[in-house]
Design an enzyme around this catalytic site. Structure first.
Site, PDB file in Angstrom:
ATOM      1  N   LYS A 124      -7.218   1.260  -3.088  1.00 54.76           N
ATOM      2  CA  LYS A 124      -6.805   0.883  -1.731  1.00 54.76           C
ATOM      3  C   LYS A 124      -6.996   2.055  -0.760  1.00 54.76           C
ATOM      4  CE  LYS A 124      -5.278  -1.609   1.623  1.00 54.76           C
ATOM      5  NZ  LYS A 124      -3.964  -2.261   1.714  1.00 54.76           N
ATOM      6  N   LYS A 147       0.510   5.291   8.217  1.00 56.63           N
ATOM      7  CA  LYS A 147       1.109   5.598   6.905  1.00 56.63           C
ATOM      8  C   LYS A 147       0.041   5.671   5.824  1.00 56.63           C
ATOM      9  CE  LYS A 147       2.283   2.206   4.592  1.00 56.63           C
ATOM     10  NZ  LYS A 147       1.704   1.269   3.583  1.00 56.63           N
ATOM     11  N   THR A 183       0.875  -1.170   0.000  1.00 63.53           N
ATOM     12  CA  THR A 183       0.000   0.000   0.000  1.00 63.53           C
ATOM     13  C   THR A 183       0.910   1.216   0.000  1.00 63.53           C
ATOM     14  OG1 THR A 183      -1.747  -1.161   1.186  1.00 63.53           O
ATOM     15  CG2 THR A 183      -1.796   1.246   1.230  1.00 63.53           C
TER      16      THR A 183
END
Length: 300
Positions: free
Chosen positions: A181, A249, A106
């Site tokens: 995502k 993150k 990701t």
């Protein structure tokens, strides 16, 4: 899919870089499928089980690229993706014309586009293909895989992706997979907070949490966070299927990309502050279900 074409894809040399909580079981699925696997990770010990099953250790991402027709990366942070793919002794320095590189980390849509441009100079196809489903999905080969990049590349590697996931879709040019995502993570960020608040409320009401989860998890409140992570919260299992530090993150990538396309996501900003509080309490190396500890401490 032509069975002969599928056999050709599975039998080619495949590289795998990154053997963490999700990467290692995913690589095992490829070995089980009969793939010839070249591996690299910063800590060689993490690759021992794969080596014992026949995977070949390579001493750098560059070497993995040189010895493989298809290379997968499954890493933690965009900075690692950039280094492994594009840095000194990176995949781009060894990869051969006609190969395919698939980043399942990701990461940021912007980096995906940059990587695709650099790989194109080597006549290599690049796909950004992040996944959803956590450690359970990785172990069960039931991941959702969202792909961006050249459609011809997606069609070419589809038989291999089927060994890793059960829901696999191509969404458009480079960066599209990462943006799907991000949509996924934006939803989960707040859903996880709703899950822990719901369970703390049920606990303070002296309800049986397992029975609550089993019932409301089958109704309109049913979601992956409740049904999969709720039982871990009940058993006080804080082990990481997905690290809090990695979710922070992801949230920050989503906020940055949202600003880039002119969006202001107030709900995500609120969720971000809660995840940062978990980091302040030194829970960043635990699973996202450890947010439940933060909420309980705030209400003690």
């Amino acid at each position: 899919m032509n069975p002969l074409f599928e056999e050709e894809m599975i039998n080619q040399p495949i590289g795998w870089i990154g053997l963490g909580v999700m990467g290692e079981p995913m690589a095992h699925h490829l070995l089980t499928a009969g793939c010839k696997l070249n591996i690299f990770t910063r800590t060689r010990e993490k690759g021992k089980r794969l080596e014992d099953r026949g995977a070949v250790w390579r001493d750098s991402p560059e070497s993995v690229g040189r010895e493989s027709n298809l290379v997968f990366t499954m890493l933690g942070y965009p900075s690692e993706v950039e280094s492994v793919l594009l840095g000194s002794r990176g995949v781009v320095e060894g990869i051969r014309s006609g190969s395919v590189v698939v980043d399942m980390t990701t990461s940021s849509p912007k980096l995906a586009q940059e990587a695709a441009n650099e790989m194109k100079k080597k006549e290599v196809l690049f796909l950004d293909s992040p996944v959803s489903g956590g450690d359970i999905g990785a172990k069960n080969a039931s991941l959702a895989i969202m792909c961006g990049g050249e459609k011809t590349g997606f069609e070419r590697i589809f038989p291999v992706l089927q060994k890793l996931g059960s829901s696999i879709e191509w969404f458009g040019p480079s960066g599209a997979g990462q943006r799907v995502k991000m949509a996924n993570q934006i939803l989960i960020a707040s859903t996880m907070i709703g899950t822990i608040e719901s369970l703390l409320y049920a606990e303070r009401s002296n309800l049986d949490l397992t029975r609550v989860i089993n019932l409301i998890g089958q109704g309109a409140a049913g979601c992956w966070s409740l049904n999969q992570l709720g039982p871990r919260i009940v058993s006080k299992d804080w082990s990481a299927g997905f690290y809090i530090k990695h979710f922070i993150k992801d949230i920050e990538i989503a906020l940055e990309d949202s600003r880039r396309i002119g969006l202001n996501l107030e709900g995500l900003k609120l969720a971000h502050r809660f995840y940062l509080l978990a980091k302040e309490k030194d829970y960043q190396n635990e699973g996202t279900q450890a947010l439940a500890k933060v909420l309980k401490e705030l209400n003690s």
